[in-house]
Design an enzyme around this catalytic site. Sequence first.
Site, PDB file in Angstrom:
ATOM      1  CE  LYS A 112      -4.424  -1.471   1.794  1.00  8.91           C
ATOM      2  NZ  LYS A 112      -5.450  -1.322   2.809  1.00  8.91           N
ATOM      3  CE  LYS A 195      -6.194  -8.014  -1.980  1.00  4.16           C
ATOM      4  NZ  LYS A 195      -5.925  -7.547  -0.625  1.00  4.16           N
ATOM      5  CE  LYS A 198     -13.710  -2.722  -0.176  1.00  2.00           C
ATOM      6  NZ  LYS A 198     -13.570  -2.503   1.259  1.00  2.00           N
TER       7      LYS A 198
HETATM    8  P1  TYM Z   1     -10.715  -5.473   3.706  1.00  2.00           P
HETATM    9  O1  TYM Z   1     -11.703  -4.397   3.970  1.00  2.00           O
HETATM   10  O2  TYM Z   1      -9.622  -5.241   2.723  1.00  2.00           O
HETATM   11  O3  TYM Z   1     -11.471  -6.782   3.256  1.00  2.00           O
HETATM   12  C1  TYM Z   1     -12.557  -7.274   4.013  1.00  2.00           C
HETATM   13  C2  TYM Z   1     -12.616  -8.782   3.964  1.00  2.00           C
HETATM   14  O4  TYM Z   1     -12.702  -9.231   2.617  1.00  2.00           O
HETATM   15  C3  TYM Z   1     -11.650 -10.151   2.366  1.00  2.00           C
HETATM   16  N1  TYM Z   1     -11.186  -9.955   0.980  1.00  2.00           N
HETATM   17  C4  TYM Z   1     -11.020 -10.948   0.123  1.00  2.00           C
HETATM   18  N2  TYM Z   1     -11.209 -12.281   0.225  1.00  2.00           N
HETATM   19  C5  TYM Z   1     -10.957 -13.032  -0.856  1.00  2.00           C
HETATM   20  N3  TYM Z   1     -10.523 -12.512  -2.049  1.00  2.00           N
HETATM   21  C6  TYM Z   1     -10.316 -11.186  -2.194  1.00  2.00           C
HETATM   22  N4  TYM Z   1      -9.913 -10.695  -3.356  1.00  2.00           N
HETATM   23  C7  TYM Z   1     -10.561 -10.334  -1.085  1.00  2.00           C
HETATM   24  N5  TYM Z   1     -10.472  -9.002  -0.889  1.00  2.00           N
HETATM   25  C8  TYM Z   1     -10.853  -8.781   0.387  1.00  2.00           C
HETATM   26  C9  TYM Z   1     -10.568  -9.804   3.362  1.00  2.00           C
HETATM   27  O5  TYM Z   1      -9.701 -10.893   3.583  1.00  2.00           O
HETATM   28  C10 TYM Z   1     -11.380  -9.442   4.584  1.00  2.00           C
HETATM   29  O6  TYM Z   1     -11.767 -10.603   5.287  1.00  2.00           O
HETATM   30  N6  TYM Z   1      -7.816  -5.276   7.762  1.00  2.00           N
HETATM   31  C11 TYM Z   1      -9.028  -5.807   7.214  1.00  2.00           C
HETATM   32  C12 TYM Z   1     -10.266  -5.420   7.964  1.00  2.00           C
HETATM   33  C13 TYM Z   1     -10.221  -5.645   9.427  1.00  2.00           C
HETATM   34  C14 TYM Z   1     -10.459  -6.862  10.100  1.00  2.00           C
HETATM   35  C15 TYM Z   1     -10.367  -6.554  11.473  1.00  2.00           C
HETATM   36  C16 TYM Z   1     -10.765  -8.150   9.657  1.00  2.00           C
HETATM   37  C17 TYM Z   1      -9.976  -4.694  10.366  1.00  2.00           C
HETATM   38  N7  TYM Z   1     -10.069  -5.247  11.596  1.00  2.00           N
HETATM   39  C18 TYM Z   1     -10.534  -7.542  12.438  1.00  2.00           C
HETATM   40  C19 TYM Z   1     -10.928  -9.121  10.651  1.00  2.00           C
HETATM   41  C20 TYM Z   1     -10.827  -8.819  12.004  1.00  2.00           C
HETATM   42  C21 TYM Z   1      -9.190  -5.299   5.791  1.00  2.00           C
HETATM   43  O7  TYM Z   1      -8.675  -4.296   5.414  1.00  2.00           O
HETATM   44  O8  TYM Z   1     -10.085  -6.002   5.066  1.00  2.00           O
END
Ligand code: TYM
Length: 333
Positions: A112, A195, A198
């Site tokens: 990032k 991947k 967004k």
């Molecule tokens: P974020 O917002 O990027 O993504 C949210 C969830 O979606 C999953 N994900 C994917 N799974 C499969 N293939 C993909 N291409 C894909 N893109 C996103 C992510 O693995 C996630 O489960 N840091 C985290 C958010 C977070 C969090 C937490 C998660 C903050 N605190 C505590 C679990 C527990 C994040 O940025 O996810």
Amino acid sequence: MTKRILSGIQPTGNLHLGNYLGAIKNWVALQNDYECLFCVVDLHAITVPQDPIHLIQSTRETVATYLACGISADDASIFPQSMVAEHSELMWILACHTPLGWLNRMTQFKEKAGKQKDQASMGLYAYPVLMAADILLYQATDVPVGEDQKQHLELARDIAGAFNRHYKKDLLTIPEPRIMGAATRVMSLRDGSSKMSKSDVSDASRIHLKDSDDEIIQKIKKARTDSGSFPSDSKELDGRLEVQNLLNIYLALSGVDVQTVYAEFGGRNFSDFKNHLADVCVENIGPIREKIHRLMDEQQYLDSIIQKGTAKAKVLAQDTMRDVKKTVGLCNF
Ligand code: TYM
């Protein structure tokens, strides 16, 4: 010990099929067997610049999306992370117990921040510590996420272990990652080596949960494959990242067994498979999209869900903070 789930998604625009298959679909599958907390991680979102008006609407829309995908607000607590101040409070305490060397290993920060590392915010760097705080604050036993979050979860486990060892007590629960289903890492429809995300500049690289049926069909039609025919077994998938990705999406959405798919489509050209895949995507995503739109017209209802979820989450958060502050020797009269 209470079996408890905590997970979250950033409210940064339209959620996509990766978020659904890697996270929310699994939350729905697990929600009856656990006490569940699903937060909208708006504090994580501001690690990069956001438009304030857009951010708050995105937070509501993320709540609407959880509900539209089948999360039950009667059972689960659904709330924005920023409404429970203890997330930030615990984050600071954990940050003081996290060696910089552990953060320096985090690949997501490197991706990032890119070449402009010195311009990246301290928040972006400390982001995994806030994620650890989200989880440890609720003593979550299980954390369902997509595969890209695995390293962050390992860090959360390491931080909890180090904290417990330092104070010689089992105060913080060590969480188990739950990376489940046929599509734990959904890839871009334009490039099977990156991947679905967004932040990809190409809208055609991802399917949004708010895409129209026609947009979904067009994106699947244009999804990159290769000049070979559809595989008849797993050996024929070697090195074919885009094909593997479309197959995984199909398996995850349809629930069909992989051998059945090989038997039906093996040796045929891709357009037959893509037509089926588009149908399955439309069948799954269409009702979610309609429900998100309906819920977004019911702002008061969404806000009432947020208030209820926040109140329930706060009780658990305050319990942990009381113990943590006492353990660390902080004033808490
Ligand atoms: P974020 O917002 O990027 O993504 C949210 C969830 O979606 C999953 N994900 C994917 N799974 C499969 N293939 C993909 N291409 C894909 N893109 C996103 C992510 O693995 C996630 O489960 N840091 C985290 C958010 C977070 C969090 C937490 C998660 C903050 N605190 C505590 C679990 C527990 C994040 O940025 O996810």
